[in-house]
Design a protein around this motif. Structure first.
Motif, PDB file in Angstrom:
ATOM      1  N   TRP A   1      -5.327  12.007   1.133  1.00 39.95           N
ATOM      2  CA  TRP A   1      -5.527  11.806  -0.311  1.00 39.95           C
ATOM      3  C   TRP A   1      -6.821  12.485  -0.725  1.00 39.95           C
ATOM      4  CZ3 TRP A   1      -2.097   9.818  -3.694  1.00 39.95           C
ATOM      5  CH2 TRP A   1      -0.979   9.165  -3.142  1.00 39.95           C
TER       6      TRP A   1
ATOM      7  N   ALA B   1       3.908   9.800  -9.609  1.00 39.15           N
ATOM      8  CA  ALA B   1       3.340   9.757 -10.960  1.00 39.15           C
ATOM      9  C   ALA B   1       2.463  10.990 -11.208  1.00 39.15           C
ATOM     10  CB  ALA B   1       2.534   8.471 -11.138  1.00 39.15           C
ATOM     11  N   PHE B   2       1.749  11.375 -10.165  1.00 35.02           N
ATOM     12  CA  PHE B   2       0.905  12.563 -10.267  1.00 35.02           C
ATOM     13  C   PHE B   2       1.753  13.789 -10.581  1.00 35.02           C
ATOM     14  CE2 PHE B   2      -0.784  16.312  -7.999  1.00 35.02           C
ATOM     15  CZ  PHE B   2      -1.955  16.475  -8.712  1.00 35.02           C
ATOM     16  N   HIS B   3       2.886  13.882  -9.850  1.00 34.12           N
ATOM     17  CA  HIS B   3       3.779  15.019 -10.066  1.00 34.12           C
ATOM     18  C   HIS B   3       4.276  15.041 -11.511  1.00 34.12           C
ATOM     19  CE1 HIS B   3       6.686  18.038  -8.405  1.00 34.12           C
ATOM     20  NE2 HIS B   3       7.269  17.743  -9.565  1.00 34.12           N
TER      21      HIS B   3
ATOM     22  N   GLY C   1       2.211  18.030  -3.619  1.00 38.33           N
ATOM     23  CA  GLY C   1       3.644  18.252  -3.786  1.00 38.33           C
ATOM     24  C   GLY C   1       3.952  19.131  -4.989  1.00 38.33           C
ATOM     25  N   TYR C   2       3.268  18.850  -6.098  1.00 35.67           N
ATOM     26  CA  TYR C   2       3.513  19.614  -7.305  1.00 35.67           C
ATOM     27  C   TYR C   2       3.185  21.076  -7.086  1.00 35.67           C
ATOM     28  CZ  TYR C   2       3.181  21.175 -12.134  1.00 35.67           C
ATOM     29  OH  TYR C   2       3.351  21.856 -13.293  1.00 35.67           O
TER      30      TYR C   2
ATOM     31  N   GLN D   1       0.838  -1.190   0.000  1.00 35.60           N
ATOM     32  CA  GLN D   1       0.000   0.000   0.000  1.00 35.60           C
ATOM     33  C   GLN D   1       0.883   1.254   0.000  1.00 35.60           C
ATOM     34  OE1 GLN D   1      -3.462   0.191  -0.023  1.00 35.60           O
ATOM     35  NE2 GLN D   1      -2.999   2.368  -0.331  1.00 35.60           N
TER      36      GLN D   1
ATOM     37  N   SER E   1       2.906  13.728 -14.116  1.00 31.22           N
ATOM     38  CA  SER E   1       1.897  14.044 -15.122  1.00 31.22           C
ATOM     39  C   SER E   1       1.546  15.526 -15.083  1.00 31.22           C
ATOM     40  CB  SER E   1       0.662  13.166 -14.926  1.00 31.22           C
ATOM     41  OG  SER E   1      -0.086  13.660 -13.843  1.00 31.22           O
TER      42      SER E   1
ATOM     43  N   GLU F   1      12.615  17.806  -7.434  1.00 33.46           N
ATOM     44  CA  GLU F   1      11.650  16.828  -6.933  1.00 33.46           C
ATOM     45  C   GLU F   1      12.344  15.787  -6.046  1.00 33.46           C
ATOM     46  OE1 GLU F   1      11.884  17.930  -9.908  1.00 33.46           O
ATOM     47  OE2 GLU F   1       9.930  18.681 -10.524  1.00 33.46           O
TER      48      GLU F   1
ATOM     49  N   HIS G   1       7.910  14.019   3.131  1.00 33.27           N
ATOM     50  CA  HIS G   1       7.637  12.821   3.937  1.00 33.27           C
ATOM     51  C   HIS G   1       8.269  12.921   5.314  1.00 33.27           C
ATOM     52  CE1 HIS G   1       7.107  10.664  -0.159  1.00 33.27           C
ATOM     53  NE2 HIS G   1       5.988  11.252   0.245  1.00 33.27           N
TER      54      HIS G   1
ATOM     55  N   ARG H   1      -7.696  14.248 -10.482  1.00 36.35           N
ATOM     56  CA  ARG H   1      -6.848  13.062 -10.322  1.00 36.35           C
ATOM     57  C   ARG H   1      -6.572  12.838  -8.836  1.00 36.35           C
ATOM     58  NH1 ARG H   1      -2.060  12.036 -14.283  1.00 36.35           N
ATOM     59  NH2 ARG H   1      -1.902  10.493 -12.617  1.00 36.35           N
ATOM     60  N   ARG H   2      -6.224  11.564  -8.499  1.00 33.42           N
ATOM     61  CA  ARG H   2      -5.953  11.244  -7.090  1.00 33.42           C
ATOM     62  C   ARG H   2      -4.601  11.858  -6.723  1.00 33.42           C
ATOM     63  NH1 ARG H   2      -3.654   6.655  -4.604  1.00 33.42           N
ATOM     64  NH2 ARG H   2      -4.392   6.351  -2.464  1.00 33.42           N
ATOM     65  N   ALA H   3      -4.600  12.730  -5.694  1.00 36.24           N
ATOM     66  CA  ALA H   3      -3.353  13.400  -5.299  1.00 36.24           C
ATOM     67  C   ALA H   3      -3.270  13.458  -3.792  1.00 36.24           C
ATOM     68  CB  ALA H   3      -3.312  14.809  -5.875  1.00 36.24           C
ATOM     69  N   LYS H   4      -2.037  13.545  -3.307  1.00 35.63           N
ATOM     70  CA  LYS H   4      -1.824  13.595  -1.858  1.00 35.63           C
ATOM     71  C   LYS H   4      -1.677  15.053  -1.443  1.00 35.63           C
ATOM     72  CE  LYS H   4       0.927  11.266   1.708  1.00 35.63           C
ATOM     73  NZ  LYS H   4       2.151  10.505   1.927  1.00 35.63           N
TER      74      LYS H   4
ATOM     75  N   ASP I   1       1.208   4.031  -2.936  1.00 37.93           N
ATOM     76  CA  ASP I   1       0.894   5.432  -2.647  1.00 37.93           C
ATOM     77  C   ASP I   1       2.027   6.334  -3.129  1.00 37.93           C
ATOM     78  OD1 ASP I   1      -1.483   4.858  -1.591  1.00 37.93           O
ATOM     79  OD2 ASP I   1      -0.978   5.265   0.510  1.00 37.93           O
ATOM     80  N   LEU I   2       3.245   5.907  -2.806  1.00 40.64           N
ATOM     81  CA  LEU I   2       4.402   6.707  -3.196  1.00 40.64           C
ATOM     82  C   LEU I   2       4.475   6.807  -4.715  1.00 40.64           C
ATOM     83  CD1 LEU I   2       6.985   8.174  -2.344  1.00 40.64           C
ATOM     84  CD2 LEU I   2       8.168   5.978  -2.473  1.00 40.64           C
TER      85      LEU I   2
ATOM     86  N   ASP J   1       2.039   6.532  -6.787  1.00 42.54           N
ATOM     87  CA  ASP J   1       0.951   7.408  -7.254  1.00 42.54           C
ATOM     88  C   ASP J   1       1.330   8.871  -7.116  1.00 42.54           C
ATOM     89  OD1 ASP J   1      -0.493   5.225  -7.764  1.00 42.54           O
ATOM     90  OD2 ASP J   1      -2.049   5.550  -6.231  1.00 42.54           O
ATOM     91  N   GLU J   2       1.899   9.178  -5.952  1.00 37.18           N
ATOM     92  CA  GLU J   2       2.201  10.579  -5.682  1.00 37.18           C
ATOM     93  C   GLU J   2       3.209  11.120  -6.684  1.00 37.18           C
ATOM     94  OE1 GLU J   2       3.781  11.313  -1.787  1.00 37.18           O
ATOM     95  OE2 GLU J   2       3.195  13.417  -1.846  1.00 37.18           O
TER      96      GLU J   2
ATOM     97  N   TYR K   1      10.113  15.562  -2.313  1.00 37.65           N
ATOM     98  CA  TYR K   1       9.257  14.514  -1.735  1.00 37.65           C
ATOM     99  C   TYR K   1       9.833  13.907  -0.457  1.00 37.65           C
ATOM    100  CZ  TYR K   1       5.873  15.152  -5.294  1.00 37.65           C
ATOM    101  OH  TYR K   1       4.904  15.719  -6.065  1.00 37.65           O
TER     102      TYR K   1
END
Lengths: 877, 113
Positions: free
Chosen positions: B70, A33-35, B31-32, A23, A37, B50, B58, B77-80, A27-28, A30-31, B54
């Motif tokens: 989240w 990957a989001f950045h 983060g972005y 998990q 994109s 980057e 963390h 989009r799913r983002a933290k 999550d890492l 995803d995070e 990150y």
């Protein structure tokens, strides 16, 4: 504050990570990957095409993997997982080198095993609490006492909450198929209460029952209940027959319970079983135990008992005039016989472990050199110094732990061996076993060994300049000056320790052989002894006793080749009586301060049977009987003490305050007999004939039967003769005189055997250690030796070069050892018999022995060095 | 056993932390967003790597200065999303004060002739 909470959060996260790693990883992922994109979108907004946008985003991001790694580090136990990896790697390396691993593990296992065995004995004897309620508050008195005094003390004391006494006597158990003697604890009601262990079944003897004419009730021990009463749970209320009376069983003690130092089969009130003795104040035959009130110190108890002593002495000057009672903590009283021996053995076995550890460290150093190429490459690939040391430590700890496990097996076997040697002082302790404390000890010792003795080799392995080593491919790598020096010191230390152990063992062996060669004053070979006790009912007076003794002796003596006599207490039988003495014609001494002498009654020609030389006058004859003039035979110590300048023959003596004031005439002097042990001084002794005795209460006797050869088959015949005279007489303690003597030496033999064993172990380990070092040194110097041979050195020169090097180390070690031994052996002075701790002969012998062994161990590698072929050696590079 | 601190881009370690806290003082952000805000607010002077951002986020989260949740981003989009905790706010105040004092001091030294 934030540090603490960070640590807490980190730990929580890590624990969570153990179970939810996937998990967290996704999550890492995803995070990040989001950045990516988002960056990609931005790039596209700035007019790049999709392909370029992605690439640029990736480039701008930098090292994607490293970022992930660094975040991930926060939730993994990186160090821990690294160690796991080291353990896996270490195990593989050790399995790949079975020879090295085996030697290392065995060396340590011997050291750890011997230590554990001794520690488990020490744990059981010195460390474990005694198996009674609040044992730290239990005390005993240095001196035995009488029941009357015990009762007075109990009434007057301000510092003891409870107290009681016990005396072990034989009783005849006649409810079985043949009459048997059992050990009865004659107690008062206070004893079992004081020890505070409740019975497993039923109850203890109450105060109301503990009176003259009280009910005949007994409490039985667990083994007696099991062996004689079939472990019957309904046993309460049943009756058994003891010495002519029926006793009702009212309680059964739990398994493992016994009063300090004794193993009685049953407990009975002294008032009930032996009412004649109970009122006597002056006969001090009870060992007494007392419980301190809470908060009372030993000094307060001593002050209390001293003031009671004072009052008793004033009140009863005849019996108690010289009273001086000493209070001793019970534990101290029980362990003091064996404490020194055990601590010396523990020290010795600690030395063995140190030697084993030194060998272990030496092995590790040698091996780390062999692994230099591997280390060099790993260092070159970026392994840090700490990383390499950790790896080495993990491996040495693995070895040590394995050694500890094997050592535990050795210890288990060794402990039962120790107990089978049964020194009397240890027999009273039942709790000797491998318990949790012993296991912790082994675990600790293994871990410590692995780390402490692994760290030096690991350190020295990383000391040399790796870059230099890399240049020549690690081929000619040596341990480096520090590693080699360390190994030399290890060998020197081993020799020093081995010398100390050998000296200790040598001293004990010498003392033991001196002890063995002490003349006991009689010839113990081919003499069988057995104990008889006449029941009071039919033998209350002297005449029937004499009739029984005379009849039995004449029957036994009519057996072919047999020569028999009787004495009250046989030498080495751990028993005898003292009586106060008066000598005719000497000025009277105050009552209570008369000299005391050992008192023995005999029947038959005891001196001939035991081969005790008669020095003057005569021994006893059949004519020394009832109705004849009273006679006595004394020993040489008696003469030295009381007739130093006169002829003792014809002198007259009597027991002080005896019931029939009639003088005995001394008719003979016999040689001193070591009665209580070969290392004990001989007391003045008086022998008198049984038939002329007026002490009808001395109903016991020991038969001494001499046979022409070993007498194994005789016992049944003698028993038959006893029972043909009286069916009800039990025969007990059947032992040869040789056995009795060797039992009396058990503690000394135990010390000597163990220390000897440890010293032998030390000798072997030290020899292996120096052999290993020299063999290694020779292999390192093959090239040099080859050059020497090539330029004309003789084989003899090479031999002396190598042996000389080894001898220097051995001699240095021996010298240091001698100095240490001079100090340390003083600690064992009390264990030595007629040998001084600094005995020069022992030191010299041991030093020579150790030097020889050291030289022999060097000779083998040295000879190999002389066989070096110069051509091969030179090509070696 | 801990890895050596690598060069976290052009910013000093403590400074990056401070900037992240400052960025989040305005509200929760992913983060972005933090990186972009710093970049834009500094008028393109500061560029947050980057590879440093990150791990720093963390670590701050572990230290209890940030909390994370989240959620959905602007483009669904799913983002933290990170936001300041109360101790994060306290830390920001302290660090800001400290930074101003230090930079003032450094500036004074540099301005001497």
């Amino acid at each position: 504050m934030t540090l603490l909470s960070e640590w807490r959060n980190r730990t929580v996260l890590r624990l969570k990570a153990l179970f939810h790693r996937k998990q967290l990883d996704s999550d890492l992922e995803d995070e990040l990957a989001f950045h990516l994109s988002m960056t990609e979108q931005k790039n596209r907004r700035q007019g790049l095409n999709p392909e370029e946008s992605r690439h640029t985003a990736r480039r701008q991001f930098g090292s994607y993997t490293q970022t992930k790694e660094r975040s991930r580090d926060m939730w993994t136990f990186a160090a821990f997982e690294g160690v796991l990896g080291d353990i896996r790697f270490g195990t593989r390396m050790l399995v790949k080198n079975p020879g090295f691993s085996l030697v290392a593990v065995l060396t340590l296992a011997l050291g750890i095993g011997a230590n554990t065995a001794i520690f488990s004995v020490i744990n059981g004897v010195l460390l474990n609490p005694l198996p009674y309620r609040d044992p730290e508050r239990l005390v005993t008195m240095e001196q035995n006492d009488s029941l009357q005094n015990v009762m007075d003390i109990r009434r007057e004391t301000r510092t003891f909450s409870e107290g009681g006494g016990i005396n072990i006597e034989n009783m005849d158990y006649t409810s079985g198929p043949e009459p048997l003697q059992i050990h009865a604890g004659y107690v008062d009601a206070g004893l079992l209460e004081t020890l505070g262990v409740p019975p497993m079944l039923g109850r203890m003897i109450s105060r109301e029952e503990d009176v003259k004419g009280g009910p005949r009730v007994i409490v039985v021990s667990h083994p007696f209940w099991q062996n004689f009463l079939n472990g019957d749970p309904q046993v309460l209320g049943k009756t058994i027959s003891l010495t002519g009376n029926d006793y009702t069983v009212i309680g059964v003690m739990p398994a493992g319970f016994a009063p300090p130092g004794e193993h009685p089969d049953i407990y009975v009130s002294l008032w009930v079983a032996y009412p004649e003795a109970a009122p006597f104040r002056g006969v001090h035959f009870m060992r007494t135990y007392w419980r301190l009130k809470p908060g009372i110190t030993l000094a307060e108890a001593q002050a209390d008992i001293s003031s009671i002593d004072h009052r008793l002495a004033e009140q009863y000057p005849d019996h108690e005039g010289t009273r001086k009672t000493l209070v001793v903590p019970l534990h101290e009283f029980m362990v003091r016989d064996s404490r020194t021996a055990l601590l010396v053995l523990f020290g010795a076995v600690g030395f063995v472990l140190l030697i084993a550890c030194a060998n272990f460290a030496g092995l590790l150093i040698a091996r780390s050199v062999g692994r230099r190429p591997e280390l060099v490459i790993r260092a070159a690939l970026g392994a840090g110094k700490t990383r390499l040391i950790r790896q080495a430590l993990v491996e040495s700890t693995l070895l040590a732990a394995t050694g500890g496990a094997v050592g535990l097996l050795i210890a288990k076997w060794g402990t039962s061996l120790l107990l089978s040697l049964k020194p009397a002082a240890l027999e009273r302790f039942t709790g000797i076993q491998l318990d949790a404390r012993v296991l912790i000890f082994v675990f600790g010792i293994s871990l410590l060994t692995g780390i402490v003795f692994g760290i030096a080799p690991a350190w020295s392995a990383t000391l040399t300049d790796l870059a230099e080593s890399l240049k020549d491919g690690g081929r000619s790598a040596t341990a480096g000056p520090s590693g080699h020096l360390l190994r030399q010191w290890l060998v020197i230390g081993e020799f020093a320790l081995a010398l100390v152990l050998l000296v200790g063992a040598g001293l004990l062996i010498k003392g033991f052989s001196r002890l063995r060669s002490v003349n006991p004053g009689f010839n113990p070979q081919n003499v069988m002894t057995m104990h008889l006790q006449l029941p009071p009912a039919r033998y209350a007076e002297i005449p029937p006793q004499t009739q029984f003794r005379r009849e039995l002796l004449s029957r036994i003596n009519s057996l072919p080749g047999v020569d028999a006599a009787m004495i009250t207490d046989i030498p080495f039988g751990e028993n005898y009586l003292n009586h106060s003495l008066v000598i005719a014609g000497r000025p009277p001494v105050p009552v209570g301060t008369e000299p005391r002498v050992q008192t023995l009654s005999v029947m038959g020609d005891y001196f001939r049977v035991m081969r005790i030389p008669v020095r003057a006058g005569r021994g006893f004859t059949d004519m020394d009987r009832e109705g004849q003039p009273l006679v006595a035979v004394v020993n040489e110590s008696f003469v030295r003490e009381f007739f130093p300048h006169e002829n003792p023959i014809g002198g007259r003596i009597d027991w002080a305050r005896s019931e029939s004031p009639e003088w005995m005439t001394i008719v003979g002097v016999v040689e001193d007999v070591k009665h209580s042990g070969l290392d004990e001084p001989v007391d003045p002794a008086v022998y008198a004939p049984f038939p002329q005795s007026d002490e009808a209460w001395r109903r016991w006797m020991t038969l001494a039967v001499r046979t022409p050869g070993p007498s194994a088959g005789l016992v049944d015949e003698v028993k038959k003769q006893v029972w043909s005279v009286d069916r009800q007489i039990p025969v007990s303690d059947i032992q040869s005189m040789d056995t009795l003597m060797s039992v009396s030496l058990a503690q000394q033999r135990f010390n000597m055997l163990l220390l000897g064993l440890f010293a032998a172990l030390a000798l072997v380990l030290a020899a292996v250690g120096i052999y290993g070092l020299m063999a290694y040194a020779v292999s390192q110097r093959t090239h040099e030796i080859g050059v020497r041979l090539a330029v004309g050195a003789q084989r003899r020169d090479v031999l002396s070069l190598v042996v000389g090097h080894g001898a220097k180390l051995a001699l240095l070690g021996i010298t240091i050892g001698i100095l240490a031994a001079l100090v340390l052996t003083r600690l064992m002075a009390s264990l030595l018999f007629e040998v001084t701790p600094g005995d020069p002969a022992t030191f010299a012998t041991v030093a020579v022995l150790l030097a020889m062994v050291g030289l022999a161990a060097c000779y083998l590698p040295a000879r190999r060095a002389t066989r070096v072929d110069p051509m091969v050696a030179l090509r070696y590079e | 056993m801990r890895e050596k601190r690598e060069n976290p881009g052009d910013l000093l370690q403590g400074t990056l932390d401070l900037l992240i806290l400052k960025a989040l003082a305005r509200g929760a952000m992913h983060g972005y967003g933090v990186a972009e805000w710093i970049h834009q607010t500094s008028e393109d002077v500061l560029k947050v790597e980057e590879g440093a951002l990150y791990p720093a986020l963390h670590r701050l989260e572990l230290r209890g200065l940030l909390s994370a949740e989240w959620g959905a981003s602007d483009n669904n989009r799913r983002a933290k999303f990170y936001s300041l905790t109360s101790s994060g706010k306290k830390q920001l105040a302290q660090e800001t004060e400290f930074w101003c004092r230090m930079s003032g001091a450094v500036a004074r030294i540099l301005q001497t002739a």
